[in-house]
Write a protein that holds these residues in place. Structure first.
Motif, PDB file in Angstrom:
ATOM      1  N   UNK A 137     -34.107 -27.904  18.414  1.00 58.17           N
ATOM      2  CA  UNK A 137     -33.500 -26.833  19.191  1.00 58.17           C
ATOM      3  C   UNK A 137     -34.435 -26.494  20.338  1.00 58.17           C
ATOM      4  N   UNK A 138     -33.946 -26.679  21.550  1.00 58.54           N
ATOM      5  CA  UNK A 138     -34.748 -26.369  22.726  1.00 58.54           C
ATOM      6  C   UNK A 138     -33.906 -25.510  23.672  1.00 58.54           C
ATOM      7  N   UNK A 139     -34.454 -24.376  24.100  1.00 57.65           N
ATOM      8  CA  UNK A 139     -33.750 -23.453  24.997  1.00 57.65           C
ATOM      9  C   UNK A 139     -32.447 -22.978  24.351  1.00 57.65           C
ATOM     10  N   UNK A 140     -32.601 -22.314  23.206  1.00 61.21           N
ATOM     11  CA  UNK A 140     -31.452 -21.815  22.440  1.00 61.21           C
ATOM     12  C   UNK A 140     -31.610 -20.309  22.237  1.00 61.21           C
ATOM     13  N   UNK A 154     -38.391 -28.780   8.559  1.00 61.49           N
ATOM     14  CA  UNK A 154     -38.680 -29.954   9.359  1.00 61.49           C
ATOM     15  C   UNK A 154     -38.099 -29.937  10.761  1.00 61.49           C
ATOM     16  N   UNK A 155     -37.480 -28.830  11.153  1.00 60.36           N
ATOM     17  CA  UNK A 155     -36.893 -28.743  12.491  1.00 60.36           C
ATOM     18  C   UNK A 155     -37.963 -28.483  13.542  1.00 60.36           C
ATOM     19  N   UNK A 156     -37.625 -28.760  14.787  1.00 56.88           N
ATOM     20  CA  UNK A 156     -38.496 -28.473  15.932  1.00 56.88           C
ATOM     21  C   UNK A 156     -37.781 -27.443  16.795  1.00 56.88           C
ATOM     22  N   UNK A 157     -38.425 -26.291  16.998  1.00 59.06           N
ATOM     23  CA  UNK A 157     -37.843 -25.220  17.792  1.00 59.06           C
ATOM     24  C   UNK A 157     -38.757 -24.914  18.967  1.00 59.06           C
ATOM     25  N   UNK A 177     -42.888 -24.971  15.775  1.00 61.80           N
ATOM     26  CA  UNK A 177     -42.358 -23.967  16.685  1.00 61.80           C
ATOM     27  C   UNK A 177     -43.249 -23.776  17.903  1.00 61.80           C
ATOM     28  N   UNK A 178     -42.607 -23.483  19.025  1.00 60.61           N
ATOM     29  CA  UNK A 178     -43.308 -23.095  20.240  1.00 60.61           C
ATOM     30  C   UNK A 178     -42.426 -22.100  20.977  1.00 60.61           C
ATOM     31  N   UNK A 179     -42.980 -20.931  21.261  1.00 65.56           N
ATOM     32  CA  UNK A 179     -42.243 -19.892  21.990  1.00 65.56           C
ATOM     33  C   UNK A 179     -40.943 -19.517  21.276  1.00 65.56           C
ATOM     34  N   UNK A 197     -44.559 -20.614  10.644  1.00 66.70           N
ATOM     35  CA  UNK A 197     -44.229 -19.689  11.736  1.00 66.70           C
ATOM     36  C   UNK A 197     -45.251 -19.738  12.864  1.00 66.70           C
ATOM     37  N   UNK A 198     -46.273 -20.554  12.744  1.00 64.23           N
ATOM     38  CA  UNK A 198     -47.210 -20.731  13.860  1.00 64.23           C
ATOM     39  C   UNK A 198     -46.419 -21.165  15.088  1.00 64.23           C
ATOM     40  N   UNK A 199     -46.636 -20.462  16.197  1.00 61.21           N
ATOM     41  CA  UNK A 199     -45.855 -20.727  17.404  1.00 61.21           C
ATOM     42  C   UNK A 199     -44.716 -19.744  17.603  1.00 61.21           C
ATOM     43  N   UNK A 200     -44.503 -18.878  16.584  1.00 64.26           N
ATOM     44  CA  UNK A 200     -43.497 -17.821  16.716  1.00 64.26           C
ATOM     45  C   UNK A 200     -44.178 -16.505  17.074  1.00 64.26           C
TER      46      UNK A 200
END
Length: 224
Positions: A137-140, A154-157, A177-179, A197-200
């Motif tokens: 998920x990018x820009x959601x 295992x998702x990438x956000x 996660x990032x941003x 949650x690192x990156x949240x």
């Protein structure tokens, strides 16, 4: 985007800009695997159980349709809108949603593992037991949604925000996660993978609520 005066910089999601052309109505019949649908409006159609794996939907509108048990694995929805869609047990594994606006949908037990969402806005609606394992998920942006037990293991956000959303029973084990902005979530319950949650970004109040799970993850015993 500045983080509400706390000096936290959070990159905002890029929103889709969907401008549909004049659409032609869906003539009925059945979806076709690997079909090509360009500028079509699906309105009030019952597509339950139909097979459209690998199909491409370009500049389409899916309005007040039922997709129970539909097979749409690897389908691509590009520059399209979903409004009032209802789906239980549909297969959208590996599907691509790019520049898509979703409003007032109700999805239950929908398979979206390995899916790719980019520049997607989801407004309102209720989502139960979504399988987003390994999805990207990018820009959601989620706005005013209720998500019950979503599986994001295992998702990438990246650049994902939840505004006024209820998040219950979230599994983010192994996610990256990032941003990811959780500060405006109305309710936040993480049942697995809190270490991911690192990156949240969360509020101090949310951090307090997450503290027991974080302590357990770190092996810290809290003894009064």
């Amino acid at each position: 985007m500045a983080g509400k005066g706390r000096g936290v910089a959070v990159r905002a999601a890029r929103r889709p800009e969907v401008r549909l052309p004049e659409l032609r109505g869906w003539g009925g019949g059945r979806l076709e695997p690997d079909g090509d649908y360009d500028g079509v409006e699906f309105a009030g159609a019952d597509l339950s159980g139909q097979e459209g794996a690998g199909a491409r939907f370009l500049e389409c509108a899916v309005r007040d349709c039922v997709l129970d048990g539909a097979g749409l694995a690897r389908a691509r929805f590009l520059d399209s809108v979903w409004e009032g869609v209802r789906a239980v047990g549909a297969d959208l594994s590996g599907a691509v949603l790019r520049d898509v606006e979703v409003s007032d949908a109700r999805l239950g037990g929908v398979a979206l593992h390995g899916a790719e969402w980019e520049r997607v806005v989801v407004r309102g609606g209720k989502f139960d037991f979504l399988n987003l394992r390994g999805a990207r998920l990018r820009d959601v942006v989620f706005e005013g949604c209720v998500l019950v037990e979503p599986d994001l293991a295992g998702a990438v956000l990246e650049r994902v925000s939840f505004r006024g959303c209820v998040l219950r029973g979230v599994d983010v084990a192994g996610a990256r996660m990032a941003d990811v902005d959780l500060r405006e979530a109305a309710e936040l319950e993480v049942v697995r993978g809190v270490e991911s949650l690192a990156g949240a970004v969360v509020t101090p109040g949310q951090l307090v609520e997450l503290a027991p799970a974080l302590a357990a993850c770190l092996g810290v015993r809290v003894v009064p």
